[in-house]
Design a protein around this motif. Structure first.
Motif, PDB file in Angstrom:
ATOM      1  N   ARG A 186      47.303  84.175  87.058  1.00 50.57           N
ATOM      2  CA  ARG A 186      46.067  84.962  86.977  1.00 50.57           C
ATOM      3  C   ARG A 186      44.954  84.393  87.852  1.00 50.57           C
ATOM      4  NH1 ARG A 186      48.338  85.064  81.900  1.00 50.57           N
ATOM      5  NH2 ARG A 186      47.258  83.156  81.277  1.00 50.57           N
ATOM      6  N   ALA A 187      45.017  83.080  88.101  1.00 55.23           N
ATOM      7  CA  ALA A 187      44.025  82.444  88.974  1.00 55.23           C
ATOM      8  C   ALA A 187      44.608  82.170  90.359  1.00 55.23           C
ATOM      9  CB  ALA A 187      43.520  81.150  88.346  1.00 55.23           C
ATOM     10  N   GLY A 188      45.703  82.847  90.676  1.00 57.24           N
ATOM     11  CA  GLY A 188      46.390  82.610  91.939  1.00 57.24           C
ATOM     12  C   GLY A 188      47.431  81.523  91.792  1.00 57.24           C
ATOM     13  N   GLY A 189      48.167  81.279  92.868  1.00 57.36           N
ATOM     14  CA  GLY A 189      49.216  80.267  92.808  1.00 57.36           C
ATOM     15  C   GLY A 189      50.017  80.245  94.093  1.00 57.36           C
ATOM     16  N   THR A 190      51.061  79.444  94.072  1.00 64.48           N
ATOM     17  CA  THR A 190      51.891  79.254  95.256  1.00 64.48           C
ATOM     18  C   THR A 190      53.363  79.355  94.882  1.00 64.48           C
ATOM     19  OG1 THR A 190      50.248  77.671  96.082  1.00 64.48           O
ATOM     20  CG2 THR A 190      52.377  77.719  97.201  1.00 64.48           C
ATOM     21  N   CYS A 191      54.105  80.173  95.628  1.00 70.42           N
ATOM     22  CA  CYS A 191      55.547  80.299  95.454  1.00 70.42           C
ATOM     23  C   CYS A 191      56.223  79.889  96.757  1.00 70.42           C
ATOM     24  CB  CYS A 191      55.942  81.732  95.099  1.00 70.42           C
ATOM     25  SG  CYS A 191      55.296  82.309  93.509  1.00 70.42           S
ATOM     26  N   ALA A 209      61.666  88.554 103.343  1.00 70.39           N
ATOM     27  CA  ALA A 209      61.115  88.813 102.015  1.00 70.39           C
ATOM     28  C   ALA A 209      59.890  87.949 101.762  1.00 70.39           C
ATOM     29  CB  ALA A 209      62.175  88.559 100.950  1.00 70.39           C
ATOM     30  N   THR A 210      59.925  86.715 102.249  1.00 70.57           N
ATOM     31  CA  THR A 210      58.774  85.813 102.103  1.00 70.57           C
ATOM     32  C   THR A 210      57.535  86.419 102.746  1.00 70.57           C
ATOM     33  OG1 THR A 210      60.147  83.815 102.009  1.00 70.57           O
ATOM     34  CG2 THR A 210      57.871  83.544 102.743  1.00 70.57           C
ATOM     35  N   ARG A 211      57.676  86.926 103.967  1.00 68.97           N
ATOM     36  CA  ARG A 211      56.524  87.500 104.657  1.00 68.97           C
ATOM     37  C   ARG A 211      55.993  88.736 103.933  1.00 68.97           C
ATOM     38  NH1 ARG A 211      59.589  85.495 109.204  1.00 68.97           N
ATOM     39  NH2 ARG A 211      60.885  87.372 109.239  1.00 68.97           N
ATOM     40  N   TYR A 212      56.892  89.615 103.512  1.00 70.33           N
ATOM     41  CA  TYR A 212      56.443  90.831 102.846  1.00 70.33           C
ATOM     42  C   TYR A 212      55.795  90.527 101.500  1.00 70.33           C
ATOM     43  CZ  TYR A 212      58.264  94.199 106.196  1.00 70.33           C
ATOM     44  OH  TYR A 212      58.458  94.965 107.326  1.00 70.33           O
ATOM     45  N   MET A 213      56.349  89.576 100.763  1.00 66.85           N
ATOM     46  CA  MET A 213      55.739  89.226  99.472  1.00 66.85           C
ATOM     47  C   MET A 213      54.399  88.528  99.669  1.00 66.85           C
ATOM     48  SD  MET A 213      58.842  88.216  96.873  1.00 66.85           S
ATOM     49  CE  MET A 213      59.522  86.867  97.867  1.00 66.85           C
ATOM     50  N   ALA A 214      54.282  87.722 100.727  1.00 67.56           N
ATOM     51  CA  ALA A 214      52.994  87.081 101.018  1.00 67.56           C
ATOM     52  C   ALA A 214      51.929  88.144 101.266  1.00 67.56           C
ATOM     53  CB  ALA A 214      53.124  86.156 102.219  1.00 67.56           C
ATOM     54  N   ALA A 215      52.288  89.182 102.020  1.00 68.33           N
ATOM     55  CA  ALA A 215      51.331  90.246 102.324  1.00 68.33           C
ATOM     56  C   ALA A 215      50.925  91.013 101.067  1.00 68.33           C
ATOM     57  CB  ALA A 215      51.925  91.198 103.360  1.00 68.33           C
ATOM     58  N   SER A 216      51.895  91.340 100.234  1.00 65.19           N
ATOM     59  CA  SER A 216      51.584  92.167  99.064  1.00 65.19           C
ATOM     60  C   SER A 216      50.963  91.372  97.923  1.00 65.19           C
ATOM     61  CB  SER A 216      52.853  92.873  98.566  1.00 65.19           C
ATOM     62  OG  SER A 216      53.820  91.928  98.135  1.00 65.19           O
ATOM     63  N   SER A 217      51.132  90.063  97.924  1.00 67.00           N
ATOM     64  CA  SER A 217      50.613  89.232  96.830  1.00 67.00           C
ATOM     65  C   SER A 217      49.265  88.608  97.136  1.00 67.00           C
ATOM     66  CB  SER A 217      51.615  88.109  96.507  1.00 67.00           C
ATOM     67  OG  SER A 217      52.873  88.623  96.146  1.00 67.00           O
ATOM     68  N   ALA A 218      48.826  88.680  98.384  1.00 66.42           N
ATOM     69  CA  ALA A 218      47.608  87.982  98.794  1.00 66.42           C
ATOM     70  C   ALA A 218      46.387  88.443  98.005  1.00 66.42           C
ATOM     71  CB  ALA A 218      47.380  88.177 100.287  1.00 66.42           C
ATOM     72  N   ARG A 219      46.317  89.719  97.693  1.00 63.41           N
ATOM     73  CA  ARG A 219      45.143  90.222  96.974  1.00 63.41           C
ATOM     74  C   ARG A 219      45.042  89.627  95.576  1.00 63.41           C
ATOM     75  NH1 ARG A 219      48.959  94.204  97.018  1.00 63.41           N
ATOM     76  NH2 ARG A 219      49.578  95.108  94.997  1.00 63.41           N
ATOM     77  N   ARG A 220      46.146  89.074  95.063  1.00 63.39           N
ATOM     78  CA  ARG A 220      46.131  88.443  93.748  1.00 63.39           C
ATOM     79  C   ARG A 220      45.951  86.932  93.853  1.00 63.39           C
ATOM     80  NH1 ARG A 220      51.112  91.186  90.446  1.00 63.39           N
ATOM     81  NH2 ARG A 220      50.025  90.187  88.718  1.00 63.39           N
ATOM     82  N   GLY A 221      45.745  86.464  95.069  1.00 63.40           N
ATOM     83  CA  GLY A 221      45.565  85.029  95.268  1.00 63.40           C
ATOM     84  C   GLY A 221      46.854  84.245  95.226  1.00 63.40           C
ATOM     85  N   ILE A 222      47.981  84.936  95.373  1.00 67.37           N
ATOM     86  CA  ILE A 222      49.284  84.272  95.337  1.00 67.37           C
ATOM     87  C   ILE A 222      49.776  84.078  96.760  1.00 67.37           C
ATOM     88  CG2 ILE A 222      51.681  84.454  94.588  1.00 67.37           C
ATOM     89  CD1 ILE A 222      50.662  86.155  92.217  1.00 67.37           C
ATOM     90  N   ARG A 223      50.072  82.845  97.102  1.00 70.81           N
ATOM     91  CA  ARG A 223      50.562  82.500  98.430  1.00 70.81           C
ATOM     92  C   ARG A 223      52.074  82.322  98.368  1.00 70.81           C
ATOM     93  NH1 ARG A 223      46.441  79.567  96.871  1.00 70.81           N
ATOM     94  NH2 ARG A 223      47.595  77.617  96.642  1.00 70.81           N
ATOM     95  N   VAL A 224      52.767  82.775  99.400  1.00 70.85           N
ATOM     96  CA  VAL A 224      54.232  82.729  99.424  1.00 70.85           C
ATOM     97  C   VAL A 224      54.674  82.094 100.727  1.00 70.85           C
ATOM     98  CG1 VAL A 224      56.357  84.053  99.125  1.00 70.85           C
ATOM     99  CG2 VAL A 224      54.229  84.873  98.063  1.00 70.85           C
ATOM    100  N   HIS A 225      55.570  81.115 100.637  1.00 74.58           N
ATOM    101  CA  HIS A 225      55.997  80.339 101.794  1.00 74.58           C
ATOM    102  C   HIS A 225      57.508  80.123 101.793  1.00 74.58           C
ATOM    103  CE1 HIS A 225      51.832  79.090 102.632  1.00 74.58           C
ATOM    104  NE2 HIS A 225      51.710  78.872 101.344  1.00 74.58           N
ATOM    105  N   ALA A 226      58.038  79.886 102.976  1.00 80.08           N
ATOM    106  CA  ALA A 226      59.406  79.378 103.130  1.00 80.08           C
ATOM    107  C   ALA A 226      59.325  78.045 103.866  1.00 80.08           C
ATOM    108  CB  ALA A 226      60.277  80.356 103.905  1.00 80.08           C
ATOM    109  N   LEU A 227      59.938  77.025 103.298  1.00 76.92           N
ATOM    110  CA  LEU A 227      60.058  75.726 103.938  1.00 76.92           C
ATOM    111  C   LEU A 227      61.385  75.689 104.673  1.00 76.92           C
ATOM    112  CD1 LEU A 227      59.008  73.526 100.882  1.00 76.92           C
ATOM    113  CD2 LEU A 227      57.531  74.453 102.666  1.00 76.92           C
ATOM    114  N   SER A 228      61.372  75.250 105.925  1.00 76.54           N
ATOM    115  CA  SER A 228      62.594  75.224 106.729  1.00 76.54           C
ATOM    116  C   SER A 228      62.856  73.799 107.209  1.00 76.54           C
ATOM    117  CB  SER A 228      62.468  76.188 107.908  1.00 76.54           C
ATOM    118  OG  SER A 228      63.688  76.258 108.628  1.00 76.54           O
ATOM    119  N   PRO A 229      63.512  72.990 106.362  1.00 76.93           N
ATOM    120  CA  PRO A 229      63.769  71.607 106.751  1.00 76.93           C
ATOM    121  C   PRO A 229      64.904  71.507 107.767  1.00 76.93           C
ATOM    122  CG  PRO A 229      63.904  71.924 104.352  1.00 76.93           C
ATOM    123  CD  PRO A 229      63.944  73.271 104.994  1.00 76.93           C
TER     124      PRO A 229
END
Length: 254
Positions: free
Chosen positions: A135-140, A168-188
């Motif tokens: 509810r206060a945003g977050g990171t996935c 999917a990461t990019r599309y979810m980042a775009a659609s979730s941004a208004r809720r303060g939710i950030r979405v990332h993919a780590l590529s080690p």
């Protein structure tokens, strides 16, 4: 420079103490976050529970990512215990061995669907489940690999699967941004984990990465974990939708 004090973090995909997910969970905890950790089934529990207990995890829960009911149970338990969540890490990937070792054109339909369900759709399912508790945003975050964007020998069907995960990461980042939710993919870069051991000629892949990367070294799970902890912090509040390479520059070479 940054702190995760007071944050609540869910980590899915710890196999043992050598796994990327364990390293990330430890970094979250070291920066002050409280942990919830999942294990796949009764067979996996004896390997995961000691690692989770070593991290002083507040919650240790069963989760087969193919079972929507178990996903709902995990988030219900988090809601009851914490009321909210701030960080979610998805480090799950699987493909049946015969399909993983076959050329892409020889991958079976069942193998492809299984790999996509477990390795890509389960991240979508995680973000969907976490969103009402952020509810206060977050990171996935999820874990990808350079084979999503270019051909890596022996990576086979997991290349297209990871490409779907990154998209999917990019599309979810775009659609979730208004809720303060950030979405990332780590590529080690390649790391010697239990999951990676299923890839044919993985030792050769690791040697090539070390030889060709500009720093001429392999990265460690600690390198990945440190970056994940930063992305989970408020200092990264304006960063989202990235495919973040932690590979010593290997992705920039031809």
């Amino acid at each position: 420079m940054f702190s995760l004090a007071g944050k609540k973090a869910l980590v899915i995909g710890i196999a043992n103490e050598e796994s990327i997910a364990f390293g990330c969970a430890r970094a979250f905890r070291d920066q002050g976050a409280e942990l919830a950790v999942t294990y796949q089934n009764e067979k996996a529990e004896p390997h995961v529970r000691p690692a989770a207990e070593k991290l002083a995890s507040a919650l240790i829960l069963p989760l087969d990512v193919r079972d929507d009911g178990q996903y709902e149970a995990v988030f219900d338990r988090i809601r009851q215990a914490w009321g909210h969540i701030d960080i979610c890490l998805h480090a799950v990937a699987f493909c049946p061995k015969q399909d993983l070792h076959a050329p892409v054109v020889d991958c079976s339909r069942d193998g492809f669907l299984t790999a996509m369900d477990i390795s890509a759709y389960s991240f979508i399912r995680m973000v969907k489940g976490a969103a009402p508790l952020m509810r206060a945003g977050g990171t996935c975050m999820t874990i990808s690999y350079v084979g999503a964007g270019k051909v890596v020998e022996h990576y086979n069907i997991m290349g297209p699967v990871k490409a779907a995960l990154e998209s999917a990461t990019r599309y979810m980042a775009a659609s979730s941004a208004r809720r303060g939710i950030r979405v990332h993919a780590l590529s080690p870069g390649p790391l010697k984990t239990r999951a990676a051991s299923g890839i044919s000629h993985f030792e050769d892949l690791m040697k090539e990465a070390a030889d060709r990367a500009p720093i001429h070294q392999l990265v460690t799970s600690e390198d990945v974990a440190a970056f994940a902890a930063f992305l989970a912090s408020r200092q990264a509040a304006h960063i989202t939708g990235g495919i973040h390479y932690i590979d010593g520059g290997y992705h920039i070479v031809g």
